[in-house]
Motif scaffolding. Structure first.
Motif, short mmCIF file in Angstrom:
data_model
loop_
_atom_site.label_atom_id
_atom_site.label_comp_id
_atom_site.label_asym_id
_atom_site.label_seq_id
_atom_site.Cartn_x
_atom_site.Cartn_y
_atom_site.Cartn_z
N VAL A 50 -33.75 17.15 -82.91
CA VAL A 50 -34.12 18.45 -83.47
C VAL A 50 -35.08 19.20 -82.55
CG1 VAL A 50 -35.31 19.58 -85.38
CG2 VAL A 50 -33.67 17.76 -85.84
N TYR A 51 -36.05 18.47 -81.96
CA TYR A 51 -37.09 19.13 -81.16
C TYR A 51 -36.89 18.95 -79.65
CZ TYR A 51 -39.42 20.21 -85.47
OH TYR A 51 -39.71 20.72 -86.71
N GLN A 52 -35.71 18.44 -79.29
CA GLN A 52 -35.35 18.35 -77.87
C GLN A 52 -36.43 17.65 -77.04
OE1 GLN A 52 -32.16 19.56 -76.62
NE2 GLN A 52 -31.95 19.33 -78.82
N CYS A 53 -36.80 16.44 -77.49
CA CYS A 53 -37.76 15.65 -76.72
C CYS A 53 -37.17 14.25 -76.54
CB CYS A 53 -39.12 15.61 -77.42
SG CYS A 53 -39.08 15.41 -79.21
N PRO A 54 -36.29 14.08 -75.56
CA PRO A 54 -35.52 12.83 -75.39
C PRO A 54 -36.35 11.60 -75.06
CG PRO A 54 -35.23 14.29 -73.50
CD PRO A 54 -35.95 15.09 -74.54
N ASN A 55 -37.59 11.79 -74.61
CA ASN A 55 -38.42 10.64 -74.23
C ASN A 55 -39.48 10.32 -75.27
OD1 ASN A 55 -37.26 10.27 -71.46
ND2 ASN A 55 -38.05 12.34 -71.20
N LEU A 56 -39.23 10.74 -76.50
CA LEU A 56 -40.18 10.50 -77.58
C LEU A 56 -40.30 9.00 -77.87
CD1 LEU A 56 -41.95 12.17 -79.61
CD2 LEU A 56 -40.07 11.89 -81.25
N THR A 57 -41.54 8.52 -77.93
CA THR A 57 -41.79 7.10 -78.19
C THR A 57 -42.92 6.95 -79.21
OG1 THR A 57 -43.38 6.94 -76.37
CG2 THR A 57 -41.07 6.39 -75.87
N ASN A 58 -43.03 5.75 -79.73
CA ASN A 58 -44.11 5.43 -80.66
C ASN A 58 -45.36 5.08 -79.85
OD1 ASN A 58 -45.85 4.40 -82.62
ND2 ASN A 58 -44.19 3.44 -83.77
N LEU A 59 -46.36 5.95 -79.93
CA LEU A 59 -47.58 5.75 -79.14
C LEU A 59 -48.37 4.54 -79.62
CD1 LEU A 59 -48.71 9.48 -78.85
CD2 LEU A 59 -47.54 8.10 -77.12
N ASN A 60 -48.15 4.16 -80.88
CA ASN A 60 -48.86 3.00 -81.40
C ASN A 60 -48.38 1.69 -80.76
OD1 ASN A 60 -50.61 4.32 -83.26
ND2 ASN A 60 -48.85 4.66 -84.61
N ARG A 61 -47.24 1.75 -80.07
CA ARG A 61 -46.78 0.57 -79.32
C ARG A 61 -47.65 0.35 -78.09
NH1 ARG A 61 -44.31 -1.21 -83.53
NH2 ARG A 61 -42.32 -0.23 -84.03
N PRO A 146 -39.67 17.14 -94.33
CA PRO A 146 -38.23 16.89 -94.29
C PRO A 146 -37.37 18.11 -94.57
CG PRO A 146 -39.33 15.08 -95.38
CD PRO A 146 -40.38 16.13 -95.15
N GLY A 147 -37.88 19.05 -95.37
CA GLY A 147 -37.14 20.28 -95.62
C GLY A 147 -36.95 21.10 -94.36
N ASP A 148 -37.98 21.15 -93.52
CA ASP A 148 -37.87 21.87 -92.24
C ASP A 148 -36.88 21.18 -91.31
OD1 ASP A 148 -41.39 22.33 -92.51
OD2 ASP A 148 -39.87 23.87 -92.82
N ILE A 149 -36.92 19.85 -91.33
CA ILE A 149 -35.97 19.09 -90.51
C ILE A 149 -34.54 19.39 -90.96
CG2 ILE A 149 -35.23 16.79 -89.77
CD1 ILE A 149 -37.96 17.56 -88.72
N LEU A 150 -34.33 19.41 -92.29
CA LEU A 150 -33.01 19.71 -92.83
C LEU A 150 -32.55 21.09 -92.39
CD1 LEU A 150 -30.59 19.12 -94.67
CD2 LEU A 150 -31.94 19.99 -96.59
N ALA A 151 -33.44 22.08 -92.47
CA ALA A 151 -33.08 23.44 -92.09
C ALA A 151 -32.66 23.50 -90.62
CB ALA A 151 -34.26 24.38 -92.35
#
Length: 476
Positions: A50-61, A146-151
């Motif tokens: 949705v937000y065009q960020c292909p390298n998104l990772t969990n920073l808590n890792r 989640p509503g924004d994601i759905l839209a």
């Protein structure tokens, strides 16, 4: 691309997201914040797309409990905080952490993603005081739910929507599994009341072809209702025709020049006056509610809500088209308050309406405050439920939205805690189940209960239940 397929996927997305929000509400209201941890990883594929960020990772890792933010794409410089909290204080604390730790050096954009439905508005002034121009943060753009994601998903191509649907189903499965884990023997069980209430619709409905003399109906509407328009739309035309025939009701839906209703058109003379009598047909409810076409399934849901409007107005519960909510009116227009008796653990009285006066001039009314609720209908394996979402509606004349509504609502929400909202759901569920007339077509059962587990003991939970009921008596 098949339009029917497109509509089907979008409806499935809406349904799974609604169920997901209910499950997260269920867990969060009982302090089960581990759903946040589940969702951090699960949402990554969706946010990536949705937000065009292909390298998104969990920073808590990288660092346990990464302070202030949870997910990040260091290449495209986008960060997300994932939280089940929806209040402005959570937003401000996240922004303070982002600023304090100089995350702007690594990320240009920060999104606060609330797993539950976010507030209708947030104070941009309060946000700007925290940010102090250090980085850009627009509440309308950067606080998402989640509503924004759905839209956003509905704007993607069909294959992408289908992938997102599978991801949502996976998240829902993980959250449901987490709730089920609460049933482990080492935890103390207790009963949790959800915001789902069982609904029994009528067993039959009626459909007929419309047959209205438009010219004479419009002329009569001008004469009797002071109608000024030239050509009313079909819905308004039917409403005029029914009112002229002596029936003022909302419990009907139009589709392809046919009118659908739970009211018996064979017996109701007002309906007979606007349809081809020979075309009146009685259908089993399942013929429409379980129809293979989603447009008929949705028609049935609209019919349920519009019929409920007719039922509730008898108990001084009105419908706001602007807010898409039901709200409580006073029993008498001159009344300063309205209280309703109900039974939680014991008999209590809840304030559902109040006339508020100006501080500077107590002789003048400032606004009217109404307990309100959204309701939507859900079919689960041929059993119908309604979801109840409580809120408040602020008016200036009992019907029209007050111009300061959003500010008043924001202040009210800051005063409420999770258990307050939970108790409002319990009250509204009780009201719907116990306020009815013999002629009502839709009936409500009890709120759905789940056996859940918590870190608190049974004794502590009983004390919580007791305090909620005492709060209802004392505070109101």
């Amino acid at each position: 691309m098949s339009l029917v397929k497109q509509v089907e996927i979008e409806n499935q997305l809406r349904e799974v997201i609604s169920r997901l929000i209910i499950e997260i509400d269920l867990a969060t209201n009982q302090g089960r914040l581990d759903v946040n941890l589940i969702s951090e990883d699960a949402w990554i594929p969706i946010l990536k797309e949705v937000y065009q960020c292909p390298n998104l990772t969990n920073l808590n890792r990288k660092h346990k409990n990464f302070p202030g933010i949870d997910l990040g794409d260091e290449q495209d410089r986008v960060a997300f905080q994932v939280t089940s909290s929806t209040d402005i204080e959570k937003v401000k604390s996240t922004l303070e952490q982002f600023k304090k730790r100089n995350y702007k050096n690594a990320f240009d954009e920060l999104y606060i993603f609330t797993l539950r439905a976010k507030q209708k508005s947030y104070s941009q002034d309060a946000i700007d005081k925290v940010v102090e121009g250090d980085f850009l943060f627009d509440a309308k753009e950067h606080i998402i739910d989640p509503g924004d994601i759905l839209a956003a998903i509905t704007g993607l191509r069909l294959p992408a929507q289908e992938r997102m649907l599978q991801e949502f189903r996976a998240i829902l499965g993980d959250v449901e599994a987490s709730v089920k884990e609460l049933n482990s023997p080492e935890n103390a069980p207790y009963i949790l009341v959800s915001n789902l209430i069982k609904v029994t619709p009528p067993s039959v409905l009626y459909v007929a072809e419309l047959c209205i003399d438009e010219e004479s109906t419009v002329a009569a509407a001008r004469r009797d209702f002071n109608y000024k328009g030239k050509h009313p739309n079909k819905h308004l035309l039917v409403r005029f025709a029914l009112q002229l025939a002596g029936l003022d009701c909302h419990g009907w839906v139009l589709h392809e020049n046919r009118i659908f209703s739970f009211y018996d058109m064979e017996k109701e003379s007002a309906f007979r006056s606007i349809v081809d009598i020979g075309s009146i047909e009685e259908l089993m409810t399942e013929d429409i509610s379980q129809h293979e076409l989603l447009e008929y399934q949705n028609l049935f849901k609209y019919l349920m809500k519009d019929t409920l409007r007719d039922q509730l107005i008898a108990f001084n519960v009105n419908w706001s088209k602007y807010q898409n909510q039901f709200y409580f009116l006073p029993d008498e227009q001159s009344s300063d308050q309205r209280r309703e008796e109900w039974i939680g653990k014991k008999l209590a009285r809840r304030r559902v309406y109040e006339r508020k006066y100006q501080t500077k001039d107590p002789s003048k009314v400032a606004f009217f405050k109404h307990l309100s609720f959204e309701i939507s209908f859900l079919d689960v394996d041929s059993q119908w439920y309604a979801t109840i979402t409580p809120s408040w509606y602020f008016t200036w004349n009992l019907y029209k939205r007050n111009r300061f509504h959003d500010d008043l609502l924001s202040k009210q929400k800051r005063l409420e805690h999770n258990h307050s909202v939970r108790d409002q759901v319990r009250f509204i569920g009780y009201f719907l189940a116990n306020k009815y007339n013999e002629t009502d077509l839709i009936s409500f059962g009890d709120l759905v209960e789940f056996q859940c587990l918590s870190n608190i003991s049974l004794e502590e939970n009983e004390e919580l239940e007791k305090s909620l009921d005492e709060e209802d008596v004392n505070a109101n």
